[in-house]
Enzyme design. Structure first.
Site, PDB file in Angstrom:
ATOM      1  N   GLU A   1      -1.999  -0.591  -6.038  1.00 45.51           N
ATOM      2  CA  GLU A   1      -2.038  -1.836  -5.261  1.00 45.51           C
ATOM      3  C   GLU A   1      -2.253  -3.027  -6.196  1.00 45.51           C
ATOM      4  O   GLU A   1      -3.342  -3.189  -6.749  1.00 45.51           O
ATOM      5  CB  GLU A   1      -3.174  -1.809  -4.239  1.00 45.51           C
ATOM      6  CG  GLU A   1      -3.182  -0.619  -3.300  1.00 45.51           C
ATOM      7  CD  GLU A   1      -4.520  -0.478  -2.593  1.00 45.51           C
ATOM      8  OE1 GLU A   1      -4.945  -1.455  -1.914  1.00 45.51           O
ATOM      9  OE2 GLU A   1      -5.157   0.590  -2.731  1.00 45.51           O
TER      10      GLU A   1
ATOM     11  N   HIS B   1       0.831  -1.200   0.000  1.00 40.26           N
ATOM     12  CA  HIS B   1       0.000   0.000   0.000  1.00 40.26           C
ATOM     13  C   HIS B   1       0.871   1.257   0.000  1.00 40.26           C
ATOM     14  O   HIS B   1       0.666   2.174   0.796  1.00 40.26           O
ATOM     15  CB  HIS B   1      -0.936  -0.020   1.208  1.00 40.26           C
ATOM     16  CG  HIS B   1      -2.205   0.753   1.015  1.00 40.26           C
ATOM     17  ND1 HIS B   1      -2.267   2.112   1.148  1.00 40.26           N
ATOM     18  CD2 HIS B   1      -3.456   0.350   0.690  1.00 40.26           C
ATOM     19  CE1 HIS B   1      -3.514   2.520   0.939  1.00 40.26           C
ATOM     20  NE2 HIS B   1      -4.259   1.468   0.649  1.00 40.26           N
TER      21      HIS B   1
END
Length: 412
Positions: A370, A208
């Site tokens: 992501e 992330h």
């Protein structure tokens, strides 16, 4: 389990037995210190790049690279000191590994073999449900809220591990996970492995990291809307409702639409004046928080290291280019719509004495990429993602592999 998977798991499990070499290196690497520095960060080094990590969430805290003018830029968000990660109340998941299941889970429930599991909610609170109506990134005590253990650290690689016990956040079974980050030349390679040891359970992980390829030093803008995105395999996206919960629909990213990043490269902010951008990232939201499928034939999927990037992020101002390669079949793009300008920049970022640009992260000041599986696939059996999202003892492990390849434009 395939032989390659067995070899990979054996390699990572063997790392647990290694001792960390907390000594100074000699020769060309004399300045490369293994073990945490004074700020609690662990550094690894490639060719012209270096990266810092903290055990909290197995998070990347710094990524240093010279731009096209030869000036060093720190291009990920984070904090100056490892301790602050545990104190930050906003918890924007800066650079961490969300787990045991990344992204959102509808109604905080799922079924395994006819048994319903209820996990802790932490997203979209209402008057009737003050804790939330769904679960985001593993719950209120997900993996990136916890300290991982450093089990191996060399000059160019670091491995973290975490043990997630049965019942934590409501998930069934014990899980052991290993996260390995390596710098190879100008590449940041990572492997994430998770092994269920007692019960069948869902697993989905990701990195992330928040990127600003200008290091917040662009004299023209402190936003990342100038960054160009190209996602050539993402002709479709997962349809979501007003709170970003998948509906089960797979929607086409029509050529020329706000979600078309496949037909040609496009700046993140290119369509912000379009009426169709409103609500694209949730009710009343302008921007991106979308899961794009990555559609490759089986040959290209298995040969993911050579079959081309799944997403390219580029800044013409700094000349820095990030090509994302991965074995995953989806990629989430988030344009930092919920940053509110209160989170400080690191000392390695931004401009000094620039009144127009406060030393904070503004709304749209970064981009998150992501690589992951199809979000909330555990609640959509019609997609046929069960084999890639549910794992059990004695079966194949969960494995995510990625290679983030950096390059820099020639100075004009």
């Amino acid at each position: 389990m395939r032989a390659s998977e067995l070899s990979l798991v054996a390699l990572l499990l063997g790392a647990q037995a290694k001792q960390n070499a907390f000594t100074n290196l000699e020769g060309d690497d004399a300045d490369s210190i293994l073990g945490p520095d004074k700020d609690g960060k662990y550094w690894i080094y490639g060719t012209g790049i270096s990266a810092g990590f903290v055990p909290y969430g197995a998070s990347i805290s710094n990524f240093l690279i010279n731009d096209k003018h030869g000036i060093e830029r720190d291009i990920v968000t984070g904090f100056d000191n490892a301790t602050y990660y545990t104190l930050d109340k906003q918890h924007a998941h800066f650079g961490g590994v969300p787990g045991r299941y990344a992204n959102r889970i509808r109604n905080s429930t799922f079924e395994i073999d006819g048994v319903e599991y209820n996990i802790l909610p932490n997203d979209n609170p209402t008057d009737g449900y003050p804790d939330g109506v769904d679960t985001l990134h593993g719950g209120p005590n997900g993996w990136d809220w916890r300290n991982f253990t450093v089990v191996a650290h060399t000059n160019n690689s670091i491995t973290f591990s975490i043990f997630d016990p049965d019942g934590e956040q409501g998930f069934p079974g014990d899980v052991v996970s290993y996260i390995t980050y390596t710098l190879n030349g100008m590449n940041w390679d990572f492997t994430m492995v998770a092994l269920p040891t007692t019960k069948k359970t869902p697993v989905m992980l990701t990195s992330h990291a928040y990127w600003n390829l200008d290091g917040f030093a662009n004299t023209e803008t402190n936003l990342a809307l100038n960054h160009t995105v190209h996602a050539p395999y993402s002709t479709d996206r997962i349809g979501v409702d007003s709170i970003l919960i998948p509906t089960g629909e797979i929607l086409a990213n029509e050529e020329g639409s706000v979600n078309d990043f496949w037909s040609a490269p496009k700046q993140v902010g290119a369509d912000f004046e379009s009426e169709n951008i409103l609500g694209n990232c949730g009710e009343g939201c302008i921007g991106y928080d979308n899961c794009y499928t990555v559609t490759r034939d089986e040959g290209n999927l298995l040969n993911w290291r050579e079959s081309g990037y799944v997403l390219r992020l580029h800044s013409a101002w700094s000349g820095i280019r990030l090509d994302v390669y991965s074995d995953q079949e989806a990629v989430q793009l988030y344009s930092c719509n919920f940053q509110d300008g209160t989170t400080p920049l690191k000392k390695t970022q931004g401009l000094i004495d620039e009144p127009d640009f406060p030393r904070t992260i503004p709304k749209y000041g970064c981009v998150v990429v992501e690589v992951q599986e199809w979000i909330d696939g555990i609640n959509h059996p019609e997609w046929g993602r069960e084999e890639k999202q549910f794992f059990e003892p004695g079966g194949r492990p969960y494995v995510l592999q990625g290679s983030y390849r950096f390059s820099v434009d020639e100075d004009e």
